[in-house]
Write an enzyme that holds these catalytic residues in place. Structure first.
Site, PDB file in Angstrom:
ATOM      1  N   GLY A  71       0.822  -1.197   0.000  1.00 38.59           N
ATOM      2  CA  GLY A  71       0.000   0.000   0.000  1.00 38.59           C
ATOM      3  C   GLY A  71       0.859   1.251   0.000  1.00 38.59           C
ATOM      4  O   GLY A  71       2.082   1.201   0.180  1.00 38.59           O
ATOM      5  N   GLY A 128      -0.111  -5.228   0.365  1.00 35.39           N
ATOM      6  CA  GLY A 128      -1.301  -5.141  -0.477  1.00 35.39           C
ATOM      7  C   GLY A 128      -1.196  -5.922  -1.760  1.00 35.39           C
ATOM      8  O   GLY A 128      -2.211  -6.325  -2.337  1.00 35.39           O
ATOM      9  N   GLU A 151       5.033  -6.196   7.366  1.00 33.57           N
ATOM     10  CA  GLU A 151       4.400  -5.151   8.171  1.00 33.57           C
ATOM     11  C   GLU A 151       5.037  -4.930   9.540  1.00 33.57           C
ATOM     12  O   GLU A 151       5.100  -3.799  10.029  1.00 33.57           O
ATOM     13  CB  GLU A 151       2.902  -5.469   8.346  1.00 33.57           C
ATOM     14  CG  GLU A 151       2.066  -5.236   7.110  1.00 33.57           C
ATOM     15  CD  GLU A 151       2.181  -6.340   6.071  1.00 33.57           C
ATOM     16  OE1 GLU A 151       1.607  -6.198   4.980  1.00 33.57           O
ATOM     17  OE2 GLU A 151       2.855  -7.359   6.350  1.00 33.57           O
ATOM     18  N   ASP A 159      -2.092  -7.602   7.068  1.00 33.63           N
ATOM     19  CA  ASP A 159      -3.514  -7.392   6.795  1.00 33.63           C
ATOM     20  C   ASP A 159      -3.846  -7.961   5.427  1.00 33.63           C
ATOM     21  O   ASP A 159      -3.226  -8.919   4.999  1.00 33.63           O
ATOM     22  CB  ASP A 159      -3.868  -5.903   6.924  1.00 33.63           C
ATOM     23  CG  ASP A 159      -3.144  -5.027   5.906  1.00 33.63           C
ATOM     24  OD1 ASP A 159      -2.129  -5.471   5.330  1.00 33.63           O
ATOM     25  OD2 ASP A 159      -3.596  -3.888   5.676  1.00 33.63           O
TER      26      ASP A 159
END
Length: 362
Positions: A71, A128, A151, A159
């Site tokens: 992301g 992402g 992350e 996520d």
């Protein structure tokens, strides 16, 4: 032919010969996802899902560096810096929360896509990028694939359904991948069940051409090959034992106690990550192992992402790794033994009424 001042969209969508192609088109940033890109992808996927003229979808990335590096964390940093200590309501009203809501809904749509969805996971596939490929019904890796959920190195918790994917990997190899942020090669991704087919990078153009002319299974039969052995899977015995521990501190201690060079290196790697993100990630992986669906996992991951924005480690981690690039984050707290199970549980706890991630009716 493009006009000199014409700016290409960040996602290129085209249909040729019944094949819908989505190409992430920000090669300078290794196709990092932003909110506009999620909206463009979602719109095309919804349209093509009910279009009888589209028989399959392919997702790939522009340039030669990778599918997607994750992301747009520079944008997330703005919210994390401004919202430290904020309550859940304030964070869920942020641009980052709006991005995650739409991104996670798209991840769920991809997992449930009614047509062949072919993700070409060539080069860098992180964060992402895993969300738009790891839930696909047809996942292609290559000899250039470098897949990771990094992350914990920026104070965030995996996520985009990553905790669900990694929790389903046997012998704690998924836990190892989450806590160390290791880059998985194509053969590793295959061995861990995170990919379905291996196509050498120098055959991708031929493979894409075949997809435009023939059914997906026929194109795969022609171009997919047996992957080489996985170096990570060869270490599954000691990883299965060491990473089954109940806390990250125990995992680090167990790694060092083995005396194996690769285990000691793993301990040193983990020790440099955010203690809070590590602790919450382990709790999230254990929770994911008992959840019934990806949608349930994404709802939980939305909670942890919201809480990470308000925690100082996210702004500090992005600053150290991406903005100032000094690679010297000052985590708060700085040690694993300063965290309790209650603190981790608070990241996973339900959000107040009306703030949870929801899924629109289609």
């Amino acid at each position: 032919m493009s006009r000199p001042n014409e700016v290409e969209p960040p996602v290129l969508a085209a249909v040729r010969g019944g094949l819908g192609t989505l190409t992430l088109n920000r090669p300078a940033s290794i196709n990092a996802l932003d909110h506009e890109m999620v909206a463009l992808m979602t719109a095309a996927l919804h349209e093509w899902a009910v279009d009888p003229g589209v028989r399959a979808v392919v997702v790939d990335g522009a340039g030669d560096r990778g599918l997607c590096a994750g992301g747009d964390i520079v944008a997330i940093h703005r919210d994390a810096a401004a919202l430290q200590g904020a309550d859940d309501e304030a964070v869920t009203d942020s641009a980052s929360a709006a991005f995650w809501r739409d991104e996670y809904r798209m991840n769920a749509d991809i997992a449930e896509y009614p047509k062949p969805y072919v993700a070409i996971m060539d080069g860098i596939v992180m964060g992402g990028g895993v969300g738009i490929s790891g839930h696909a019904n047809t996942r292609i890796v290559t000899d250039r694939t470098r897949l990771a959920m990094p992350e914990v190195g920026i104070g965030l918790v995996p996520d985009v359904g990553g905790t669900r994917l990694l929790s389903q990997v046997p012998d704690q190899l998924g836990t190892y991948a989450a806590l160390t942020s290791v880059h998985l090669r194509g053969a590793d991704a295959m061995a861990l069940g995170l990919a379905d087919h291996y196509v050498p990078a120098d055959r991708l153009d031929e493979f894409r051409a075949a997809l435009a002319e023939r059914p997906v299974d026929e194109a795969l039969a022609e171009h997919a090959v047996t992957p080489p052995p996985s170096a990570l899977a060869a270490q599954r015995d000691w990883i299965a034992e060491v990473f089954a521990a109940d806390t990250v501190a125990e995992i680090v201690e167990n790694c060092r106690a083995t005396g194996r060079p690769e285990a000691v290196k793993a301990a040193e790697t983990i020790a440099g990550k955010s203690p809070t993100a590590l602790t919450v990630t382990l709790a999230a992986l254990r929770a994911a192992a008992t959840e019934r669906s990806l949608r349930e996992a994404l709802r939980r991951e939305y909670r942890t992402s919201i809480r990470c924005v308000a925690h100082p480690d996210l702004a500090e981690g992005i600053r150290a790794q991406v903005i100032d690039k000094d690679r010297n984050p000052a985590w708060q707290p700085g040690r694993l033994d300063q965290l309790t199970g209650d603190e981790a549980a608070a990241f996973l706890a339900p959000l107040p009424a009306g703030l949870e991630l929801t899924y629109p009716q289609r």
